[in-house]
Design a protein around this motif. Sequence first.
Motif, short mmCIF file in Angstrom:
data_model
loop_
_atom_site.label_atom_id
_atom_site.label_comp_id
_atom_site.label_asym_id
_atom_site.label_seq_id
_atom_site.Cartn_x
_atom_site.Cartn_y
_atom_site.Cartn_z
N LEU A 299 0.82 -1.20 0.00
CA LEU A 299 0.00 0.00 0.00
C LEU A 299 0.86 1.26 0.00
CD1 LEU A 299 -2.74 -1.23 2.48
CD2 LEU A 299 -3.17 -0.44 0.14
N CYS A 300 1.91 1.25 0.80
CA CYS A 300 2.78 2.43 0.87
C CYS A 300 3.55 2.65 -0.42
CB CYS A 300 3.73 2.31 2.05
SG CYS A 300 2.93 2.49 3.65
N TYR A 301 3.99 1.57 -1.04
CA TYR A 301 4.71 1.69 -2.30
C TYR A 301 3.78 2.15 -3.43
CZ TYR A 301 8.95 -0.58 -0.47
OH TYR A 301 10.10 -0.89 0.21
N THR A 302 2.51 1.81 -3.32
CA THR A 302 1.53 2.35 -4.27
C THR A 302 1.33 3.84 -3.99
OG1 THR A 302 0.42 0.21 -4.46
CG2 THR A 302 -0.84 2.15 -5.11
N ALA B 288 -3.27 1.21 8.47
CA ALA B 288 -2.35 2.33 8.31
C ALA B 288 -2.08 2.61 6.83
CB ALA B 288 -1.04 2.05 9.05
N GLY B 289 -1.81 1.56 6.07
CA GLY B 289 -1.54 1.73 4.65
C GLY B 289 -2.71 2.30 3.88
N ALA C 295 -6.23 -1.02 -4.54
CA ALA C 295 -5.75 0.35 -4.42
C ALA C 295 -4.98 0.71 -5.69
CB ALA C 295 -4.85 0.50 -3.21
N THR C 296 -5.38 1.79 -6.35
CA THR C 296 -4.71 2.20 -7.58
C THR C 296 -4.53 3.71 -7.62
OG1 THR C 296 -6.63 2.68 -8.99
CG2 THR C 296 -6.01 0.36 -8.76
N ASN C 297 -3.87 4.16 -8.68
CA ASN C 297 -3.71 5.60 -8.89
C ASN C 297 -5.01 6.28 -9.31
OD1 ASN C 297 -4.07 4.89 -11.57
ND2 ASN C 297 -1.97 5.36 -12.19
N GLY C 298 -6.05 5.51 -9.47
CA GLY C 298 -7.35 6.04 -9.88
C GLY C 298 -7.58 5.93 -11.36
N ASN C 299 -6.57 6.26 -12.15
CA ASN C 299 -6.72 6.24 -13.61
C ASN C 299 -6.96 4.83 -14.16
OD1 ASN C 299 -6.31 9.01 -13.74
ND2 ASN C 299 -4.09 8.80 -13.99
N ILE C 300 -6.38 3.84 -13.51
CA ILE C 300 -6.50 2.46 -14.01
C ILE C 300 -7.52 1.65 -13.22
CG2 ILE C 300 -4.11 2.47 -14.84
CD1 ILE C 300 -3.45 0.64 -12.38
#
Length: 258
Positions: free
Chosen positions: A191-194, A214-215, A243-248
């Motif tokens: 999650l944090c690396y995303t 937390a993540g 969990a994504t950047n939203g665009n994908i």
Amino acid sequence: MDLERIKQVALAATHESGRILRSRYGNISSIAKKGRIDLVTEADTQSEKAIISIIRSCFPRHSILAEERGLIVDDPRCRWIIDPLDGTTNFAHELPLFTSSIAFEHDGVVKVGIVHNPVSGELFSAALGEGAFLNGKKVSVTTRQSLSECLLVTGFPYNFNDIVDEVLPRFARCLKAVQGVRRLGSAALDLCYTACGRFDGFWEQNLNPWDTAAGLLICREAGARVTDFSGRPFDLAMKQILATNGNIHEDMLSLLKL
């Protein structure tokens, strides 16, 4: 609610946990099994004991949900959610991809999240409405829009053998659609690396609240969209997380349908 004090206590507990994990890294005297592939070491229990002690010394009435000890019930409005060692299998094999993860929830909403890798020294943090940070520097998700250019991360649950017919088809479809898929062995790190843009998205199923609390906040504060596999906004009771950047995100939801 003094979130700054909450955050300072969480950081103090995180640093003490980190000291314990570093001292035990490569120096484990015993490893037990909670399941066929679900490990627990003395580092897990010592880290958790230290975190709980620090929290209870400052907030003796707050409830605590911890992976090893379970639920300590007190004030239902204030709850700490603790994973004292996320990535125990990595830790046991001296693979430096593990964390301690501490979240604070008020009235069912996660308000503070801290994830710390004591080997790399990377500390991810977030408070609701204040953004997400890595060692004090603000972070955000990627802006990539094409799945073929994206790097994803996933994990396999401990009951993998029971749900292999769900997990593998999803994994195969994602693997074919993107640039690459990684598996680190720590949902908190995933999650944090995303959140900080190392991955464009993360999915997994059958996680627990201490794996994600937390993540989840760190990811959302970095601009991520976080749902279950049906697109419903994620909450800690859910057993699927995307969990994504939203665009994908919509493309990922399509890939994860059975």
